[in-house]
Design an enzyme around this catalytic site. Structure first.
Site, PDB file in Angstrom:
ATOM      1  N   ALA A  67     -40.653  77.576  -3.542  1.00 37.66           N
ATOM      2  CA  ALA A  67     -41.566  78.562  -4.120  1.00 37.66           C
ATOM      3  C   ALA A  67     -42.640  77.804  -4.902  1.00 37.66           C
ATOM      4  O   ALA A  67     -42.442  76.648  -5.291  1.00 37.66           O
ATOM      5  CB  ALA A  67     -40.793  79.498  -5.039  1.00 37.66           C
ATOM      6  N   GLY A 112     -36.943  77.558  -1.916  1.00 40.49           N
ATOM      7  CA  GLY A 112     -37.216  78.662  -0.994  1.00 40.49           C
ATOM      8  C   GLY A 112     -37.378  78.194   0.450  1.00 40.49           C
ATOM      9  O   GLY A 112     -37.130  78.963   1.386  1.00 40.49           O
ATOM     10  N   GLU A 115     -33.985  77.932   1.685  1.00 41.53           N
ATOM     11  CA  GLU A 115     -33.413  79.281   1.778  1.00 41.53           C
ATOM     12  C   GLU A 115     -33.943  80.053   2.991  1.00 41.53           C
ATOM     13  O   GLU A 115     -33.193  80.763   3.653  1.00 41.53           O
ATOM     14  CB  GLU A 115     -33.703  80.046   0.485  1.00 41.53           C
ATOM     15  CG  GLU A 115     -32.925  79.465  -0.704  1.00 41.53           C
ATOM     16  CD  GLU A 115     -33.354  80.058  -2.033  1.00 41.53           C
ATOM     17  OE1 GLU A 115     -34.535  79.861  -2.418  1.00 41.53           O
ATOM     18  OE2 GLU A 115     -32.530  80.710  -2.682  1.00 41.53           O
ATOM     19  N   GLU A 135     -33.482  73.851  -7.710  1.00 41.80           N
ATOM     20  CA  GLU A 135     -33.848  74.813  -8.762  1.00 41.80           C
ATOM     21  C   GLU A 135     -33.298  74.467 -10.141  1.00 41.80           C
ATOM     22  O   GLU A 135     -33.981  74.633 -11.151  1.00 41.80           O
ATOM     23  CB  GLU A 135     -33.385  76.228  -8.364  1.00 41.80           C
ATOM     24  CG  GLU A 135     -34.291  76.917  -7.354  1.00 41.80           C
ATOM     25  CD  GLU A 135     -33.947  76.585  -5.911  1.00 41.80           C
ATOM     26  OE1 GLU A 135     -33.191  75.625  -5.672  1.00 41.80           O
ATOM     27  OE2 GLU A 135     -34.462  77.288  -5.029  1.00 41.80           O
TER      28      GLU A 135
HETATM   29  N1  COA Z   1     -44.984  74.388  -5.852  1.00 45.13           N
HETATM   30  C1  COA Z   1     -46.256  74.121  -6.127  1.00 45.13           C
HETATM   31  N2  COA Z   1     -46.871  72.970  -5.763  1.00 45.13           N
HETATM   32  C2  COA Z   1     -46.135  72.066  -5.110  1.00 45.13           C
HETATM   33  C3  COA Z   1     -44.789  72.285  -4.798  1.00 45.13           C
HETATM   34  C4  COA Z   1     -44.215  73.510  -5.188  1.00 45.13           C
HETATM   35  N3  COA Z   1     -42.953  73.831  -4.898  1.00 45.13           N
HETATM   36  N4  COA Z   1     -44.307  71.195  -4.151  1.00 45.13           N
HETATM   37  C5  COA Z   1     -45.340  70.331  -4.056  1.00 45.13           C
HETATM   38  N5  COA Z   1     -46.437  70.853  -4.629  1.00 45.13           N
HETATM   39  C6  COA Z   1     -47.760  70.243  -4.761  1.00 45.13           C
HETATM   40  C7  COA Z   1     -47.809  69.178  -5.833  1.00 45.13           C
HETATM   41  O1  COA Z   1     -47.966  69.752  -7.099  1.00 45.13           O
HETATM   42  C8  COA Z   1     -49.000  68.393  -5.387  1.00 45.13           C
HETATM   43  O2  COA Z   1     -50.164  69.097  -5.726  1.00 45.13           O
HETATM   44  P1  COA Z   1     -51.427  68.348  -6.421  1.00 45.13           P
HETATM   45  O3  COA Z   1     -51.869  67.347  -5.379  1.00 45.13           O
HETATM   46  O4  COA Z   1     -52.388  69.452  -6.669  1.00 45.13           O
HETATM   47  O5  COA Z   1     -50.880  67.688  -7.651  1.00 45.13           O
HETATM   48  C9  COA Z   1     -48.888  68.435  -3.864  1.00 45.13           C
HETATM   49  O6  COA Z   1     -48.075  69.555  -3.557  1.00 45.13           O
HETATM   50  C10 COA Z   1     -48.235  67.203  -3.274  1.00 45.13           C
HETATM   51  O7  COA Z   1     -46.980  67.012  -3.891  1.00 45.13           O
HETATM   52  P2  COA Z   1     -46.532  65.656  -4.624  1.00 45.13           P
HETATM   53  O8  COA Z   1     -45.497  66.014  -5.633  1.00 45.13           O
HETATM   54  O9  COA Z   1     -47.719  64.907  -5.082  1.00 45.13           O
HETATM   55  O10 COA Z   1     -45.870  64.876  -3.392  1.00 45.13           O
HETATM   56  P3  COA Z   1     -44.744  63.740  -3.473  1.00 45.13           P
HETATM   57  O11 COA Z   1     -44.678  63.139  -2.111  1.00 45.13           O
HETATM   58  O12 COA Z   1     -44.931  62.862  -4.637  1.00 45.13           O
HETATM   59  O13 COA Z   1     -43.366  64.581  -3.726  1.00 45.13           O
HETATM   60  C11 COA Z   1     -41.823  66.401  -3.413  1.00 45.13           C
HETATM   61  C12 COA Z   1     -42.904  65.505  -2.761  1.00 45.13           C
HETATM   62  C13 COA Z   1     -41.475  67.493  -2.395  1.00 45.13           C
HETATM   63  C14 COA Z   1     -40.568  65.558  -3.710  1.00 45.13           C
HETATM   64  C15 COA Z   1     -42.371  67.005  -4.714  1.00 45.13           C
HETATM   65  O14 COA Z   1     -43.621  67.595  -4.432  1.00 45.13           O
HETATM   66  C16 COA Z   1     -41.491  68.059  -5.323  1.00 45.13           C
HETATM   67  O15 COA Z   1     -40.469  67.763  -5.930  1.00 45.13           O
HETATM   68  N6  COA Z   1     -41.896  69.356  -5.195  1.00 45.13           N
HETATM   69  C17 COA Z   1     -41.203  70.441  -5.820  1.00 45.13           C
HETATM   70  C18 COA Z   1     -39.984  70.830  -5.027  1.00 45.13           C
HETATM   71  C19 COA Z   1     -39.194  71.931  -5.720  1.00 45.13           C
HETATM   72  O16 COA Z   1     -38.685  71.767  -6.803  1.00 45.13           O
HETATM   73  N7  COA Z   1     -39.094  73.083  -5.032  1.00 45.13           N
HETATM   74  C20 COA Z   1     -38.314  74.190  -5.499  1.00 45.13           C
HETATM   75  C21 COA Z   1     -39.149  75.138  -6.260  1.00 45.13           C
HETATM   76  S1  COA Z   1     -38.174  76.477  -6.853  1.00 45.13           S
END
Ligand code: COA
Length: 261
Positions: A67, A112, A115, A135
């Site tokens: 999400a 999500g 999920e 989460e």
């Molecule tokens: N919601 C909003 N934005 C998200 C996102 C999410 N779930 N997952 C990634 N993004 C965005 C980042 O904020 C970033 O945006 P920006 O360039 O404007 O800063 C962009 O996507 C790229 O992500 P980034 O974190 O820079 O890539 P990475 O390769 O370093 O890491 C992940 C990849 C997937 C490990 C990391 O993005 C992450 O942990 N995301 C969240 C996952 C999460 O917790 N999901 C569950 C939500 S309930």
């Protein structure tokens, strides 16, 4: 191709492809995207010329990275309940529709994203996929059915480890525990997902729908009720032209041509 703001929708020879398309946010699901997915899957459910769907994400990095955390961070309790219910409704729609939906997990499937893959009928993953429910690292719990569906699929012990640690697992481990059905090299994933969908599409469509309904609805029932449901649905099959065609073709040693009637 029908284009929404955040979702691409395409149908080729009866197979729909739904692509979540927010690459700059790793295809994270904001409220608008969830609404668009509802519209797309209602269309697939109702379209007589669509027999199966593949759900994937744009790019090679992410299927759906969860999400949208920017939106989640601002939610109030009431909005939280509403967000969870809306997401759950879309996933239930995918899970219960009488057509197979295959998740082609092409990268991160987190929160999500994991999920929604769990609500799909089958899951295939690229070797580079990473799957998890992070989460609790954010101070929330899975809200799109993750606490319910993951344990049913892989067993409660494995599910609780993923839910409580928030750790991601790779495609190999996901395959080992039965979370994904097949793993492909990244450049073969779409072909592999389409091939699996098209194989199911050669089978009798009403029988496919009834078998899916029996297995999914029966999942939550006591075995006696599940068996009663199966018997009732089994008894519907002789009302179809497809049963006559399938059995006639077998006896005449030819390939069946099913018409979904
Ligand atoms: N919601 C909003 N934005 C998200 C996102 C999410 N779930 N997952 C990634 N993004 C965005 C980042 O904020 C970033 O945006 P920006 O360039 O404007 O800063 C962009 O996507 C790229 O992500 P980034 O974190 O820079 O890539 P990475 O390769 O370093 O890491 C992940 C990849 C997937 C490990 C990391 O993005 C992450 O942990 N995301 C969240 C996952 C999460 O917790 N999901 C569950 C939500 S309930």
């Amino acid at each position: 191709m029908t284009t929404f703001k955040n979702v691409l929708y395409d149908v080729k020879d009866g197979l729909a492809t739904v692509t979540v398309n927010r690459p700059d946010k790793l295809n994270a699901l904001n409220a608008e995207t969830v609404d668009e997915l509802r519209l797309v899957f209602e269309t697939i459910r109702d379209a007589s010329d669509v027999r199966a769907a593949v759900l994937t994400g744009t790019g090679e990095k992410a299927f759906i990275a969860g999400a949208d955390i920017g939106e989640l961070a601002k939610q109030t309790p009431i909005v939280g309940v509403e967000t969870s219910r809306k997401g759950q409704a879309v996933l239930s729609l995918i899970e219960s529709m009488g057509k197979p939906v295959i998740a082609a997990i092409n990268g991160y499937a987190l929160g999500g994203g994991c999920e929604i893959a769990l609500a799909c009928t089958l899951r295939v993953a690229s070797e580079t996929a990473k799957i998890g429910l992070p989460e609790v690292s954010l101070g929330i719990i899975p809200g799109y059915g993750g606490t319910q569906r993951l344990g049913r699929l892989v067993g409660l012990g494995r599910a609780l480890e993923m839910i409580l640690t928030g750790d991601m697992i790779d495609a190999k481990e996901a395959h080992r525990i039965g979370l994904v059905n097949r793993v492909f090299p990244a450049d073969s994933l779409r072909g592999g997902a389409d091939e699996l969908a098209r194989k199911i599409m050669t089978r009798a469509p009403i029988a496919v729908a009834l078998a899916k309904q029996s297995a999914i609805s029966g999942w939550d029932l006591p075995i006696a009720d599940g068996l009663a449901l199966e018997a009732a649905l089994f008894g519907l099959c002789p009302t179809t032209e497809d049963m006559k065609e399938g059995m006639g073709a077998f006896l005449e040693k030819r390939k069946p041509t099913f018409r979904g009637k």
